[in-house]
Write an enzyme that holds these catalytic residues in place. Structure first.
Site, PDB file in Angstrom:
ATOM      1  NE  ARG A 104      86.277  76.354   9.900  1.00 47.29           N
ATOM      2  CZ  ARG A 104      86.540  75.529  10.915  1.00 47.29           C
ATOM      3  NH1 ARG A 104      87.432  75.856  11.827  1.00 47.29           N
ATOM      4  NH2 ARG A 104      85.889  74.397  11.034  1.00 47.29           N
ATOM      5  CB  THR A 377      89.425  75.231  19.437  1.00 49.70           C
ATOM      6  OG1 THR A 377      89.243  74.357  18.334  1.00 49.70           O
ATOM      7  CG2 THR A 377      88.994  76.627  19.071  1.00 49.70           C
ATOM      8  CB  THR A 395      90.734  76.047  15.913  1.00 52.23           C
ATOM      9  OG1 THR A 395      90.832  74.663  16.223  1.00 52.23           O
ATOM     10  CG2 THR A 395      90.207  76.197  14.501  1.00 52.23           C
ATOM     11  CG  ASP A 419      86.003  70.925  11.797  1.00 54.60           C
ATOM     12  OD1 ASP A 419      85.735  69.872  12.398  1.00 54.60           O
ATOM     13  OD2 ASP A 419      86.388  71.960  12.378  1.00 54.60           O
ATOM     14  CB  SER A 448      83.732  76.381  12.525  1.00 53.31           C
ATOM     15  OG  SER A 448      84.226  76.604  13.816  1.00 53.31           O
ATOM     16  CB  SER A 449      81.430  73.892  16.887  1.00 51.87           C
ATOM     17  OG  SER A 449      80.922  72.791  16.211  1.00 51.87           O
ATOM     18  N   GLY A 469      86.538  73.319  22.196  1.00 54.00           N
ATOM     19  CA  GLY A 469      85.756  72.132  22.552  1.00 54.00           C
ATOM     20  C   GLY A 469      84.988  71.512  21.406  1.00 54.00           C
ATOM     21  N   GLY A 470      85.334  71.845  20.138  1.00 59.57           N
ATOM     22  CA  GLY A 470      84.640  71.230  19.014  1.00 59.57           C
ATOM     23  C   GLY A 470      83.138  71.382  19.176  1.00 59.57           C
TER      24      GLY A 470
HETATM   25  N1  GLY Z   1      87.776  72.768  14.585  1.00 61.88           N
HETATM   26  C1  GLY Z   1      86.814  73.013  15.568  1.00 61.88           C
HETATM   27  C2  GLY Z   1      85.750  73.920  15.067  1.00 61.88           C
HETATM   28  O1  GLY Z   1      86.007  74.714  14.196  1.00 61.88           O
HETATM   29  O2  GLY Z   1      84.655  73.868  15.532  1.00 61.88           O
END
Ligand code: GLY
Length: 567
Positions: A104, A377, A395, A419, A448-449, A469-470
């Site tokens: 990340r 993403t 992403t 985020d 993050s998701s 899809g966030g």
């Molecule tokens: N940027 C989307 C996520 O990391 O969930």
């Protein structure tokens, strides 16, 4: 006159295959995805799937194919494929060992809590989403080299070469791609003096070549990981970002590291789900959701029935409330993971759920635990002939990230700083609220998701899945796990099925445009607020299912240009 009977019989059989009563819909197309005996790659673009598969065919393992696929996506799918962003990989090796790698992005050293606020303490619109200040320190190249160091079997130079060739040869623009590139013209203009994406109005069928990216890849091939974090590419990145007013330094790049983390692993009705731990909220939230609904035996309700939508939405409301309070970078927060994913805790969170009426999100806070606490993403799934599986979500955050394109290097940079919580209590670009756990601090990884996930059944590999899809990634993964485990869908049928989403705030159930409206009135009468956008899609799931005979069925989401290839 010749009888039409045989033809009609054939048509009836074909229709029976295509049309099967599932849930509330009689017109669900039962499509079988690609089935392959030995190995498979499912990704957002055919070029990337083909390059990954070519590595598998040459005897490479899933990790080798992952590196080649990832780099091919930078060329073929710059919307999200990246070296200027970050990601997560969850894996399961042939001998059943599971693990996860976190690459990340991190907040730059000069980042500070109030960096997106004006003198009145108000958020400055766009500062965390567009342009140089929105960029986090990229992690993708560190992640790929770390995965290669631990699990790769072929030289890195061999794995990057197909992406170099693809960048030189160019990629044919699809209709969907032409639409997105042209949609973002104004943002590209705002963020950069020039990029190849502004050279002309791109049409489906045009070929975009990436000579600068090919040269960057060649330097990485020749100089390794250090090229990106300390070499000429690092200079290009830092110089351009600073020229645009950004704060990333050479020191930031030099200090970046990927981190091995213990995945979230839990049981759900005889299945074992393995998913990404914090700084992703994905694994924790999917665990909480499945634990919340387990006592209700969801399989007894029709798929996408009013009861199904209601139960999942109520669980989602509570879980997303917890997400915003408890979750953040585990290196900065003590997160009560064991409690959060326990059956007892999630059962207690559902105690005020009533079938009679909607709970109001304003009445739902985070749970009480004693602690001392985009849709843009891309995901791909790979299985190899040796029995290894990798599930990768990567992403730039928004579409084309910050829109900042390092022209000399040929790549986009993320806008992942959005985020983090610009102002705890104010939602980000996905409408997600964040709290202290996700406030901005130097070197912090943003919550993050992304939910790359692997499912085992009877101790064996069963499913590999994930989605962009966030905020909607988590609920897309939940619904696909349920589609297969509770409603016996095949993988392609599952990824194609219509989806819905609730995330606590805003207090709305969102439905895809294709979702059957038959139960909407019943839900409204119970007090639910519903929204069905004309062009709305929720997630794009690329997945692989192990069939009873050991072969693989690919699920390539028809919402995108996604493609499964196998042999
Ligand atoms: N940027 C989307 C996520 O990391 O969930």
């Amino acid at each position: 006159m010749r009888s039409n009977l045989p033809k009609l019989l054939l048509l009836a059989c074909f229709s029976l295959f295509l049309v099967q009563c599932k849930g509330n819909k009689v017109d669900v197309k039962v499509q079988r995805g690609l089935v392959a005996d030995s190995a498979m790659v499912v990704s957002a673009r055919v070029e990337a799937s083909a390059i990954g598969l070519s590595i598998l065919k040459k005897g490479g393992n899933a990790f080798d194919a992952m590196i080649a696929t990832d780099l091919a996506l930078v060329v073929a799918y710059p919307f999200s494929g990246n070296i200027g962003g970050g990601g997560f990989t969850v894996f399961r090796t042939a001998d059943g060992k599971v693990g996860s790698l976190d690459y990340r992005e991190k907040a730059p050293l000069a980042a500070h809590r109030d960096m997106y606020l004006d003198e009145n303490g108000e958020i400055i619109p766009g500062k965390s989403t567009l342009g140089a200040m929105s960029i986090g320190v990229p992690g993708t190249i560190a992640g790929l080299f770390e995965l290669h160091r631990q699990h790769g079997s072929k030289p890195f130079s061999e794995l990057i070469q197909p992406a170099i060739d693809l960048a030189k040869r160019g990629v044919v623009v699809t209709m969907k791609q032409a639409k997105t590139i042209n949609n973002y013209r104004e943002s590209f203009q705002k963020a950069n003096d020039r990029t190849i994406f502004l050279d002309k109005k791109w049409n489906a069928g045009d070929t975009i070549k990436y000579p600068a990216l090919a040269r960057t890849f060649e330097r990485i091939r020749d100089n390794g990981r250090a090229e990106f974090y300390e070499g000429e590419t690092a200079d290009m990145l830092v110089n351009y970002v600073q020229q645009l007013g950004g704060i990333i330094t050479k020191e930031d790049l030099k200090k970046y590291n990927a981190v091995w983390r213990d995945p979230i692993a839990f049981e759900y009705k005889g299945y074992r789900v393995i998913s990404m731990p914090p700084p992703s909220s994905g694994g924790v939230c999917v665990a909480q959701l499945l634990k919340s609904i387990a006592p209700y035996n969801i399989g007894q309700y029709e798929h996408n029935s009013a009861e199904y939508i209601q139960l999942l939405s109520e669980a989602e409301r509570r879980v997303y409330a917890d997400r915003s309070f408890f979750l953040g970078d585990p290196d900065f927060n003590d997160i009560p993971i064991d409690t959060l994913i326990s059956s007892h805790y999630n059962k207690s969170r559902m105690h005020d759920f009533s079938w009679d009426k909607a709970t109001l999100s304003s009445d739902v806070g985070h749970g009480n635990i004693d602690i001392v606490e985009s849709n843009e993403t891309t995901h791909y799934s790979i299985v190899d002939a040796y029995g290894n599986a990798v599930s990768v979500t990567t992403t730039l955050n928004g579409a084309y990230g910050s829109k900042v394109f390092v022209e000399d290097g040929g790549f986009f940079l993320n806008n992942e700083m959005d985020d983090l919580s610009s102002k705890p209590g104010i939602p980000n670009m996905f409408g997600l609220l964040g709290a202290e756990a996700n406030s901005i601090a130097p070197e912090k990884r943003m919550l993050s998701s992304m939910t790359p996930t692997i499912v085992e059944k009877d101790g064996k590999l069963f499913m590999v899945l994930g989605s962009p899809g966030g905020a909607t990634i988590i609920t897309s993964i939940l619904q696909n796990i349920l589609n297969v485990t509770e409603f016996d869908m095949g993988m392609q049928e599952s990824v194609a099925a219509a989806r819905f989403h609730h995330q606590w705030l805003p207090d709305i159930i969102q439905f895809e445009k294709s979702f059957d409206t038959i139960h909407f009135e019943a839900l409204r009468q119970k007090g639910y607020k519903l929204s069905q956008g004309a062009s709305k899609i929720i997630g794009k799931v690329d997945a692989i299912l192990v069939l009873p005979d050991g072969s693989f069925e690919g699920g390539a989401d028809p919402r995108g240009d996604d493609t499964a290839l196998g042999f």
